[in-house]
Design a protein around this motif. Structure first.
Motif, PDB file in Angstrom:
ATOM      1  N   UNK A 104       0.851  -1.185   0.000  1.00  0.00           N
ATOM      2  CA  UNK A 104       0.000   0.000   0.000  1.00  0.00           C
ATOM      3  C   UNK A 104       0.887   1.236   0.000  1.00  0.00           C
ATOM      4  N   UNK A 105       0.509   2.239  -0.784  1.00  0.00           N
ATOM      5  CA  UNK A 105       1.206   3.521  -0.778  1.00  0.00           C
ATOM      6  C   UNK A 105       0.207   4.607  -0.380  1.00  0.00           C
ATOM      7  N   UNK A 106       0.457   5.248   0.764  1.00  0.00           N
ATOM      8  CA  UNK A 106      -0.393   6.327   1.262  1.00  0.00           C
ATOM      9  C   UNK A 106       0.324   7.651   1.017  1.00  0.00           C
ATOM     10  N   UNK A 107      -0.398   8.638   0.507  1.00  0.00           N
ATOM     11  CA  UNK A 107       0.152   9.975   0.291  1.00  0.00           C
ATOM     12  C   UNK A 107      -0.693  10.962   1.091  1.00  0.00           C
ATOM     13  N   UNK A 108      -0.029  11.823   1.862  1.00  0.00           N
ATOM     14  CA  UNK A 108      -0.734  12.809   2.682  1.00  0.00           C
ATOM     15  C   UNK A 108      -0.041  14.158   2.563  1.00  0.00           C
ATOM     16  N   UNK A 109      -0.751  15.237   2.840  1.00  0.00           N
ATOM     17  CA  UNK A 109      -0.107  16.547   2.850  1.00  0.00           C
ATOM     18  C   UNK A 109       0.994  16.616   3.905  1.00  0.00           C
ATOM     19  N   UNK A 110       1.958  17.478   3.674  1.00  0.00           N
ATOM     20  CA  UNK A 110       3.061  17.674   4.626  1.00  0.00           C
ATOM     21  C   UNK A 110       2.541  18.217   5.952  1.00  0.00           C
ATOM     22  N   UNK A 111       1.555  19.072   5.865  1.00  0.00           N
ATOM     23  CA  UNK A 111       0.955  19.675   7.063  1.00  0.00           C
ATOM     24  C   UNK A 111      -0.543  19.450   6.990  1.00  0.00           C
ATOM     25  N   UNK A 112      -1.109  18.883   8.053  1.00  0.00           N
ATOM     26  CA  UNK A 112      -2.536  18.549   8.067  1.00  0.00           C
ATOM     27  C   UNK A 112      -3.248  19.392   9.117  1.00  0.00           C
ATOM     28  N   UNK A 113      -4.339  20.014   8.709  1.00  0.00           N
ATOM     29  CA  UNK A 113      -5.203  20.725   9.645  1.00  0.00           C
ATOM     30  C   UNK A 113      -6.648  20.362   9.337  1.00  0.00           C
ATOM     31  N   UNK A 114      -7.453  20.040  10.347  1.00  0.00           N
ATOM     32  CA  UNK A 114      -7.124  19.988  11.770  1.00  0.00           C
ATOM     33  C   UNK A 114      -6.085  18.899  12.081  1.00  0.00           C
ATOM     34  N   UNK A 115      -5.427  19.063  13.204  1.00  0.00           N
ATOM     35  CA  UNK A 115      -4.410  18.102  13.620  1.00  0.00           C
ATOM     36  C   UNK A 115      -5.023  16.702  13.708  1.00  0.00           C
TER      37      UNK A 115
END
Length: 550
Positions: free
Chosen positions: A500-511
């Motif tokens: 599995x490859x998950x991609x997420x933003x460098x900074x997430x809001x809300x925490x």
């Protein structure tokens, strides 16, 4: 009743999942309370919200996603893949990639900007992909089987979710043996699984190693699944002690049954240098500290080794900020057996460099960070041994450029660190503006031999999304089992996933609610599991209102 289970229709199984969901929701608060008490948490501290997340929330999400997949099986024959399917071309050939997350509007709301792809094993084609889904439901002869699930003692959702996988994906009835560490959940398991227990499709067994060994050898147990340690696996397959070691070396197992397992990892976190500002450093320090302190470090996916570019100007500053966060997170009860001895073994190996945050008082252990590990030291305990307590290491790799560093970091993780379960990369979007770095990151994602590769989010998200297959990178043998063999969760029921490859933003809001520094997690987590039991737009304002105050 294994033959009776295979005769239960898909529609009836959906009804059973609905009943299980109602019953798990009914025990969720008690389940959470028992976990809080057993682990010595303060119910009024936000950190206690962890128990509701890693227990009822994951289980109820699993039940919902299985129910939705079975609706697809009933109407279309296979679970629906929510995103695009494509073929990536590699020097070794072609590989099919399926976008499986986000599934719906709710996922896009709760996990903004996050995607997950499943990379299939080589040889699977786009045309053939549907035939690799829900294979148990299309077998010419549905052969009933009894699976023994040896429950894990660290995360309360592991055992129930392993059992659900065997039942609803692999079409097997389950004997579930509780773990002595969290045996207190046994009665609640029986209460929640009652719709299956009363029909003879599920049974809870209590006991320790002796009972487990008896069940493994029992002629009516057809196969076994464990989430635990490689040492437990080897003792079952080859036998204990010197005789077991001899049998392992000679490849003479005493057990020939199918055996799937998830057995831990020295989980790396590769930090890619970039134009990080003060806020970036502080946010990622919280991210890294969470990877260590969640569940007191008793996670198979806990971050264990931070890998950095040796000459990155902000290497030391990032570590200093991680230390500052660790000093603010309350020390936790070392509830898992052997934790104090493992902690002392790591400290003894690095008496002059280990940094301690907190104090060893009573049954509580402090956090430990061991920086500047020698990447060339092949017998380094931090590289070869899963600490399974609040211990984190850090190492620096020399390289002439960021792209070269990424290639070296990938090779280091693949070749030097024990296990293949999960790996995290932290990459600033500014770094990706350099085409050479972007190509190196893409190359690294492809070359990392781990069951879950996650960019920016802690790779444990691959466990928590539930739709994603969770397990070791394929290819381990009984003689070199490392992180195990086989997958669980995997609610789209793929038969041949590779990773599995998950991609997420460098900074997430809300925490993210799992952050150790979250301020409202103890109030937010119950609302999340109530949502998974019965999703509704009307519940979103209450959830989002607490999330933004986190």
């Amino acid at each position: 009743n294994k033959g009776a289970w295979t005769a239960v229709s898909v529609r009836e199984r959906r009804d059973l999942l609905t009943a299980l969901s109602r019953r798990f929701l009914a025990v969720a608060e008690r389940w959470t309370t028992l976990g809080i008490e057993a682990e010595g948490l303060d119910r009024e501290h936000p950190g206690s919200g962890e128990e509701a997340l890693v227990g009822p929330y994951f289980i109820l999400r699993n039940l919902r996603l299985l129910r939705e997949s079975l609706l697809d099986v009933e109407t279309h024959g296979r679970p629906r893949i929510p995103g695009a399917v494509r073929t990536r071309r590699t020097p070794a050939g072609e590989q099919v990639v399926a976008r499986i997350f986000p599934i719906d509007l709710y996922d896009r709301t709760f996990y903004a900007g996050v995607t997950a792809d499943v990379w299939m094993e080589p040889g699977v084609t786009e045309k053939d992909l549907p035939q690799t889904q829900a294979v148990a439901y299309h077998a010419p002869v549905r052969q009933g089987r009894v699976a023994l699930v040896l429950g894990a003692g660290n995360v309360s959702s592991i055992g129930p979710m392993d059992a659900l996988y065997k039942l609803f994906v692999e079409d097997q009835v389950v004997v579930f043996k509780t773990h002595p560490v969290n045996v207190y959940l046994g009665p609640l398991m029986e209460e929640a699984f009652q719709p299956l227990i009363e029909r003879g499709f599920f049974r809870v067994i209590y006991g320790g190693a002796e009972e487990g060994a008896y069940l493994c050898r029992h002629p009516q147990v057809d196969e076994i699944h464990i989430t635990g340690s490689d040492r437990t696996y080897e003792a079952i397959v080859f036998g204990p002690g010197e005789e077991g070691r001899r049998r392992k070396e000679a490849d003479e197992p005493i057990l020939s049954k199918r055996f799937t397992a998830e057995l831990g990892n020295v989980s790396p976190v590769i930090v890619v240098p970039g134009p990080w500002d003060e806020g970036d450093l502080e946010y990622q320090a919280e991210n890294l500290a969470t990877m260590l302190t969640n569940n007191a470090g008793f996670n198979c996916n806990a971050g264990r080794v931070i890998v950095q570019h040796a000459s990155w100007g902000k290497r030391g500053e990032l570590l200093a900020k991680v230390g500052k966060v660790l000093s603010q997170i309350p020390n936790r009860r070392a509830y898992y057996p052997g934790a104090a001895d493992r902690f002392e073994a790591f400290r003894a190996a690095h008496p002059d460099t280990a940094e301690i945050f907190g104090a060893r008082t009573g049954d509580k252990l402090p956090w430990m960070l061991i920086p500047n590990l020698d990447p060339e030291k092949r017998d380094e305990i931090c590289f070869t041994t899963e600490a399974f307590c609040g211990v984190f290491g850090e190492t620096g790799l020399e390289a002439a450029s960021v792209a070269e560093y990424i290639d070296r970091a990938v090779a280091f993780c693949n070749e030097r660190l024990w296990g293949t379960l999960n790996v995290t990369l932290i990459v600033h979007p500014g770094s990706l503006k350099d085409p050479e770095v972007k190509r190196a990151v893409d190359r690294g994602i492809a070359n990392l031999r781990y069951g879950t590769v996650s960019v920016n989010h802690w790779a444990a998200v691959g466990y928590g999304l539930v739709v994603t297959p969770w397990g070791a990178f394929p290819g381990h043998t009984a003689q070199d089992i490392q992180s195990g063999v086989g997958f669980v969760h995997n609610t789209l029921m793929f038969d041949r996933p590779q990773k599995t490859v998950v991609q997420a933003p460098f900074y997430v809001w809300p925490k993210p609610a799992w952050f150790s520094t979250h301020k409202t997690a103890h109030r937010l987590a119950p609302k999340l599991y109530e949502f998974e039991a019965a999703p509704s737009l009307a519940k979103l304002p209450g959830i989002l209102g607490l999330a933004v105050r986190g």
